[in-house]
Write an enzyme that holds these catalytic residues in place. Structure first.
Site: not given
Ligand code: IVH
Length: 710
Positions: A118, A120, A122, A230, A317, A411, A414, A429, A435
């Site tokens: 999946e 991740k 942010d 998720y 990551k 500045c 100006c 400024c 300005c």
């Molecule tokens: S699974 C036990 N799936 O990443 C499973 N987490 O570093 C727990 N996050 O706290 C999380 N995308 O906030 C999962 N596809 C994804 C995610 C995900 C982002 C975040 C989540 C978690 C953190 C862990």
């Protein structure tokens, strides 16, 4: 059937039908990204539903689309214990680590397994609880054991279902996911914040997190957050694979995203990672890696977990993309508010698909910390943040003798000497009235949509009119006339990016003038916001307008009086004082007044009626209701509110812990103090309580009409 008073049964059925229809339309739009109803049709049906709900409030359903924003702002969030701890994930940055993760799973089980990869996301993790298909609670991760109850804010996110759809829904389920802010929303929010003199958010994650922590759900609603889910946890649900959980979740109305994939082995996982390492920059939101989870859920207890994270899932990551390039110089940019930002000029270099030539260096503190020398080679990074940043200097390539960079003293626009306030990270400024970018910025702010909304002018025409000397201050808008504008020529940035020459002819001149004329009807709070007083955004302008009622009272307010306004602290109060102390600004206000702009709240303009008609009130202390509610009661009954106690004040509404200064002044001036209980007795009695102020000559004076003694 009488059309004007529909049978309740009919209304109940129609309310239910509209609720379902609109929720389905929301699901199609926000979750499936496949709109099935025009905005117009949606708005019409929503208006019909809202009308029926007003008439038959008993039939309003908790999951009605009108109920996404409800209730008043809260003072703070309640802490809630998670039913099951919210674990985190182990992080890896190398493929080597992933191979080890996979080898370990193979050591722990002989059963065949697959992975689900999946994105991740942010953002901010969230846990949602549904009972009998209805969203009952939303809690932030907090420390993993307990988090904040942010249900009211979460309900405003259109892609989160308030009621689940489909069949086989467990009577109680928990689902976890990530609340994110899409790039588009993030950019618009930051542009608005800068316009209002508020610091921009560093990245969409911080913006999402800040938005969830707002105490007023209406403000969260305006942030237009989104949410991907998720992780499903439910006792009555026995699907064996994680993929199946995701599919079920989607069926029940959750947004799971179309990005996950089942991978047969670690090689397929690597391919998924490589694919998204490239494609991530095309997504409309931020991701910072890929998560892989063992798909077969019966293996999860076998593999177990550590205190912090499960052993059946791990996060890979992405490395922020980095390149080296030469720093060709450091420039200084002056913003609308006068803030001066150092900007690194770079030898152009391609990074994450775009050519980077500049990078913000944020402020003077940061510039000092980086300690660049002329000719340095720097490392530029594009990670979670969308704007590239310089993360370091390659000292191995530093040539000896390069001079250090210093922050500009004057500045660049100006020439004024820059100022750095005690405790602030940046310079600005101070020459706000002379300005050019600040002048143009204030003119642009004045006509902007949320301010006076003079959309017939626009930024490019401001440039031209400024260059021609027709606009120097915001008051000049109201001196523009047909003769002055007709035939004005100047360069205008066309959509194509080329400059073309504009020449104002009859139609555009008439448009501009009618736009300016219409702006005269904008309410006082909007005019106050449009003045562009440092730190006075829309919310503060509203609070000030409400508190002081008119511009003269506001201009005469002392710091103490300003500080009594809701949400006004030291910095805003000082900024308001500084603004009105300047003769140039007083002259602008006088001209705007003469032009006919609104400088008093509608209430004070109206001839007031009610039991307090003609009376002037000051309010101090704590009451059983909020101070604002007390003020509203006074105003609704015809009274006028002033911030301080003066000779003109008839009554001082005296709450608990009233300010000693006000008490002293009231006693000295013989202003009658009214306690809360007596105030409500007056309201209940409904007898006029006359005052001598505002020429209400035919009402008896306060002392005559009101029972005396406190
Ligand atoms: S699974 C036990 N799936 O990443 C499973 N987490 O570093 C727990 N996050 O706290 C999380 N995308 O906030 C999962 N596809 C994804 C995610 C995900 C982002 C975040 C989540 C978690 C953190 C862990």
């Amino acid at each position: 059937m009488d059309l004007f008073s529909p049978e309740p049964a009919w209304a109940k059925a129609r309310i239910a039908e509209l609720t379902e229809k609109l929720n389905a339309a929301n699901h199609a739009y926000y979750v499936l990204d496949n709109p099935q109803m025009s905005d117009y049709e949606f708005d019409m049906l929503l208006a019909e539903l809202a009308g029926l709900e007003r008439e038959f409030p008993d039939y309003v359903q908790a999951h009605s689309p009108t109920q996404r924003v409800g209730g008043a702002p809260v003072r703070n969030f309640v802490t809630v214990l998670h039913e099951r701890p919210m674990l985190s994930l182990g992080n890896t940055y190398t493929k080597m680590d992933l191979l080890e993760f996979d080898a370990r799973i193979r050591r722990m089980t002989e059963e065949p397994y697959t992975y689900v990869c999946e994105l991740k996301y942010d953002g901010v993790s969230i846990s949602l609880i549904y009972e009998d298909g209805e969203l009952v609670r939303a809690v932030t991760r907090g420390d993993g054991r307990q988090g904040d109850d942010v249900t009211a804010n979460i309900r405003t996110i259109s892609s989160i279902p308030l009621k689940l759809r489909g069949t086989g829904i467990p009577s109680r389920l928990e689902i976890r996911g990530e609340v994110i802010m899409p790039h588009k929303v993030f950019h618009a929010l930051n542009a608005k914040r800068e316009e209002e003199g508020e610091p921009p958010f560093a990245n969409p994650r911080n913006a999402a997190s800040g938005s969830l922590k707002l105490l007023d759900p209406r403000q969260t609603a305006a942030r237009k957050l989104d949410c991907f889910l998720y992780f499903l946890l439910a006792d009555e649900y026995d699907g064996d694979t994680h993929i199946h959980s995701l599919e079920k979740a989607a069926e029940w109305g959750f947004k799971t995203g179309a990005y996950y994939r089942e991978c047969a082995g670690i090689d397929e996982v690597m391919a998924f990672i490589d694919e998204w390492d490239k494609k991530r920059f095309d997504l409309p939101f931020d991701i910072d890696g890929v998560v892989l989870k063992v798909n077969q859920k019966h293996l999860w207890p076998v593999l177990g977990e550590t205190v912090k994270s499960p052993r059946w899932a791990i996060a890979f990551k992405f490395k922020a993309q980095q390149v080296r390039t030469r720093l060709s110089g450091i420039g200084f940019q002056v913003g609308r508010t006068g803030a001066v930002t150092p900007v690194a000029h770079l030898e152009p270099v391609v990074l994450a698909g775009t050519v980077v030539k500049r990078a913000s260096l944020y402020n003077a503190d940061n510039l000092e910390k980086m300690d660049f020398r002329q000719g340095d080679t720097v490392l530029v990074e594009k990670g979670g943040e969308i704007i590239p940043k310089i993360v370091g200097i390659d000292l191995t390539r530093r040539e000896p003798g390069g001079a250090p960079y210093r922050f500009a003293e004057t500045c660049p626009e100006c020439g004024a000497t820059l100022v750095r306030k005690e405790g602030e990270a940046g310079y600005y400024c101070p020459n706000e009235d002379r300005c050019p970018p600040q002048i143009k910025g204030r003119l642009e702010h004045f006509i902007s949509r949320r301010a006076m909304d003079i959309n017939t002018i626009g930024e490019s025409k401001i440039d031209v009119l400024y260059e021609r000397g027709l606009l120097k201050t915001i008051a000049d808008f109201y001196d523009l006339n047909y003769e002055a504008l007709y035939g004005v020529e100047g360069g205008e940035q066309a959509v194509t990016g080329n400059r073309r020459v504009v020449s104002l002819r009859d139609r555009s001149v008439r448009n501009i003038l009618s736009g300016i004329e219409a702006s005269k009807r904008k309410p006082f709070e909007t005019v106050l916001f449009a003045l562009g007083i440092r730190f006075v955004g829309e919310v503060t302008a509203k609070a000030l307008a409400r508190h002081f009622g008119d511009i003269d009272t506001l201009m005469q307010a002392t710091k103490e009086e300003l500080l009594q306004t809701e949400d006004v602290g030291e910095i805003i109060a000082q900024s308001v004082l500084d603004y009105f102390a300047k003769p140039e600004h007083q002259a602008i206000i006088a001209r705007l007044k003469a032009a006919g702009l609104q400088f008093a709240t509608a209430r004070t303009n109206e001839s007031r009626a009610g039991i307090f008609a003609g009376t002037v009130w000051a309010v101090s202390g704590v009451f059983s209701r909020s101070r604002d509610e007390m003020k509203e009661l006074i105003e609704a009954n015809g009274g006028k509110i002033t911030s301080g106690v003066s000779r003109n004040t008839d009554f001082l509404l005296a709450g608990d812990n009233m300010g000693p200064e006000k008490r002293k002044k009231a006693l000295a001036l013989g202003v009658e103090m009214v306690e809360e209980s007596r105030f409500f007795e007056w309201l209940e009695a409904g007898e006029p309580v006359g005052g001598a102020a505002d020429g209400a000559a035919d009402t008896p004076s306060a002392a005559d009409a009101a029972p005396s003694g406190v």
